[in-house]
Enzyme design. Structure first.
Site, short mmCIF file in Angstrom:
data_model
loop_
_atom_site.label_atom_id
_atom_site.label_comp_id
_atom_site.label_asym_id
_atom_site.label_seq_id
_atom_site.Cartn_x
_atom_site.Cartn_y
_atom_site.Cartn_z
CG ASP A 58 -7.54 -18.70 -22.54
OD1 ASP A 58 -7.98 -18.76 -23.76
OD2 ASP A 58 -6.23 -18.50 -22.67
CE1 TYR A 68 -1.38 -16.49 -27.52
CE2 TYR A 68 -0.62 -18.56 -27.14
CZ TYR A 68 -1.35 -17.78 -27.88
OH TYR A 68 -2.07 -17.93 -29.00
NE ARG A 118 -10.79 -21.34 -27.50
CZ ARG A 118 -10.53 -20.04 -28.25
NH1 ARG A 118 -10.97 -19.38 -29.10
NH2 ARG A 118 -9.16 -19.84 -28.08
NE ARG A 148 -16.42 -12.56 -24.01
CZ ARG A 148 -16.27 -11.20 -23.99
NH1 ARG A 148 -16.74 -10.20 -23.24
NH2 ARG A 148 -15.35 -10.82 -24.99
NE ARG A 169 -15.26 -15.12 -30.19
CZ ARG A 169 -14.17 -14.71 -30.55
NH1 ARG A 169 -13.72 -13.33 -30.58
NH2 ARG A 169 -13.23 -15.46 -30.74
O1 CP3 Z 1 -14.71 -25.12 -24.89
C1 CP3 Z 1 -14.32 -24.65 -23.76
O2 CP3 Z 1 -15.08 -24.10 -23.17
C2 CP3 Z 1 -12.87 -24.48 -23.43
C3 CP3 Z 1 -12.25 -23.34 -23.05
C4 CP3 Z 1 -10.90 -22.71 -23.65
C5 CP3 Z 1 -10.71 -21.34 -24.24
N1 CP3 Z 1 -9.38 -21.33 -24.74
C6 CP3 Z 1 -11.84 -20.17 -23.95
C7 CP3 Z 1 -11.38 -19.10 -24.93
C8 CP3 Z 1 -9.79 -23.52 -24.04
C9 CP3 Z 1 -9.50 -24.97 -24.11
C10 CP3 Z 1 -8.81 -22.73 -24.49
C11 CP3 Z 1 -7.54 -23.13 -24.98
C12 CP3 Z 1 -6.60 -21.99 -25.86
N2 CP3 Z 1 -6.66 -20.58 -25.36
C13 CP3 Z 1 -5.33 -22.17 -26.64
C14 CP3 Z 1 -4.90 -23.49 -26.97
C15 CP3 Z 1 -5.94 -24.46 -28.04
C16 CP3 Z 1 -5.90 -23.50 -29.17
O3 CP3 Z 1 -6.90 -22.87 -29.60
O4 CP3 Z 1 -4.99 -23.35 -30.04
C17 CP3 Z 1 -4.75 -21.09 -26.82
C18 CP3 Z 1 -3.63 -20.88 -27.80
C19 CP3 Z 1 -5.59 -20.04 -25.99
C20 CP3 Z 1 -5.13 -18.52 -26.24
C21 CP3 Z 1 -6.32 -17.58 -26.46
N3 CP3 Z 1 -7.61 -17.35 -25.60
C22 CP3 Z 1 -6.50 -17.09 -27.75
C23 CP3 Z 1 -5.64 -16.77 -28.75
C24 CP3 Z 1 -7.83 -16.44 -27.71
C25 CP3 Z 1 -8.20 -15.28 -28.65
C26 CP3 Z 1 -8.87 -15.93 -29.90
C27 CP3 Z 1 -10.34 -15.85 -29.98
O5 CP3 Z 1 -10.99 -16.96 -30.57
O6 CP3 Z 1 -10.82 -14.82 -29.46
C28 CP3 Z 1 -8.37 -16.66 -26.41
C29 CP3 Z 1 -9.85 -16.16 -26.17
C30 CP3 Z 1 -10.74 -17.37 -25.67
N4 CP3 Z 1 -10.46 -18.36 -25.07
C31 CP3 Z 1 -12.12 -17.45 -26.20
C32 CP3 Z 1 -12.57 -18.62 -25.63
C33 CP3 Z 1 -13.99 -19.15 -25.69
C34 CP3 Z 1 -13.04 -16.12 -27.08
C35 CP3 Z 1 -13.09 -15.28 -25.93
C36 CP3 Z 1 -14.31 -14.26 -26.17
O7 CP3 Z 1 -14.18 -13.22 -27.25
O8 CP3 Z 1 -15.23 -14.29 -25.59
#
Ligand code: CP3
Length: 323
Positions: free
Chosen positions: A51, A127, A2, A15, A6
């Site tokens: 996601d 999940y 990712r 956001r 944020r």
């Molecule tokens: O860089 C990018 O733009 C890629 C986009 C991307 C996101 N999630 C956006 C996101 C990718 C490749 C992911 C993968 C993802 N999502 C995984 C596998 C990789 C890893 O990190 O282990 C998993 C397990 C998820 C599930 C997920 N989505 C979680 C656990 C969370 C909450 C944790 C957090 O950091 O808030 C998310 C939300 C999420 N997905 C955010 C982003 C940018 C944060 C959302 C926000 O609050 O704006």
């Protein structure tokens, strides 16, 4: 990993105006967010903004992204709940990611690769079963694995079929490569990894390499997986993405020369000083000096409190490195 998120001012601004779901489901917004790290740091590849959990909602599992992370309203704990999930047609059910990939591929045509991605079946199942992953990790998933392995396998089958279609559609839409995230598979012992996670990965990578349409290189990520590197090498992925827990030189010795390695700076190292970031980055680059199949990457996504300056120093250090 990712790369948007944020820690970036431009992301926080969007956001503040739009929900995470809206950013993922509106191709114009997802396109903008995908390009934020490209514009800010000139990274070598752009990963589409979405996601891993989005296609699960399309399968019939209501999903919300809350301040405490993603949450499924109805955790899947029995055959009846699993039976409510249905296959998807990516073009109809997940059009936003395909449209966003198409726009990115057109925008970056030939200059930068666009990465598509999906969650691996074991991690998606975790999940769905947990509903929300909290302090106790994936305990309900492990309970199903040991008490009702056939039910878990049925769920994994359904998710494997979905993922094959989903990644195939991303490749057709213009993805130059695809990454499969098995974030939670590292929780398993090698025997259970081989029994439950690896067969799904193998089916997905085999199907992608056999398809009659366009093909693309594939990358497999497992978090917490130093004990699984040898088994990961049997997945059929062209590249293994590793976190910081395993030295890349050791991983290389285990997998041999034919599989690319990607990784593996600890994202927490970005809390160091600029000199510290440069030093840690150069240590990894020096370790892989002369390795023709190495992709520098973080070992996991950028953490929300990360100083932007650290990311800039990291990218510049990699760019300026002479192998
Ligand atoms: O860089 C990018 O733009 C890629 C986009 C991307 C996101 N999630 C956006 C996101 C990718 C490749 C992911 C993968 C993802 N999502 C995984 C596998 C990789 C890893 O990190 O282990 C998993 C397990 C998820 C599930 C997920 N989505 C979680 C656990 C969370 C909450 C944790 C957090 O950091 O808030 C998310 C939300 C999420 N997905 C955010 C982003 C940018 C944060 C959302 C926000 O609050 O704006």
């Amino acid at each position: 990993m990712r790369q948007a998120g944020r820690y970036m001012e431009a992301y926080r601004e969007l956001r503040a105006r739009f929900s995470f779901e809206k950013l993922c489901s509106d191709p114009a917004l997802a396109f903008e967010v995908s390009l934020q790290p490209h514009r800010a740091f000139d990274v070598d590849a752009v990963i589409v903004f979405s996601d891993i959990l989005i296609p699960l909602e399309a399968m019939g599992a209501p999903l919300a992204f809350t301040d405490e992370g993603p949450r499924f309203a109805e955790p899947i704990r029995d055959a009846k709940a699993a039976g409510r999930l249905h296959p998807i047609d990516p073009a109809r059910d997940t059009p936003a990611i395909l449209e966003t990939i198409g726009r990115l591929a057109a925008e970056l045509a030939g200059r930068k690769p666009v990465l598509g991605f999906a969650g691996a079946p074991f991690t998606l199942a975790a999940y769905l079963i947990e509903g929300q992953v909290g302090g106790r990790g994936i305990e309900a998933t492990l309970r199903m694995l040991y008490r009702e392995p056939e039910l878990l396998k049925r769920l994994l089958d359904l998710l494997t079929e979905m993922t094959i279609d989903y990644l195939g559609a991303q490749i057709d839409a213009g993805a130059s490569a695809v990454q499969l995230f098995d974030t939670w598979a590292g929780r398993l012992a090698e025997q259970e990894y081989r029994g439950f996670a690896l067969p799904c990965q193998q089916r997905i990578f085999a199907a992608l390499s056999r398809r009659s349409g366009k093909r693309a290189p594939s990358i497999l990520f497992v978090r917490d997986g130093p004990h699984l590197v040898e088994a990961m090498a049997e997945s059929g992925a062209g590249a293994l993405s590793l976190d910081w827990r395993v030295p890349l030189s050791r991983a290389r010795a285990v997998v041999g020369p034919r599989i690319a390695l990607q990784g593996n700076l600890d994202p927490a190292a970005l809390f160091s000083t600029p000199d510290g970031v440069r030093r840690r980055t150069e240590e990894i680059l020096a370790d892989r000096r002369g390795d023709p199949a190495f992709i520098f990457n973080l070992g996991h996504g950028v953490l929300p409190e990360t100083p932007v300056e650290s990311v800039r120093v990291l990218v510049d250090t990699v760019r300026q490195w002479k192998d």
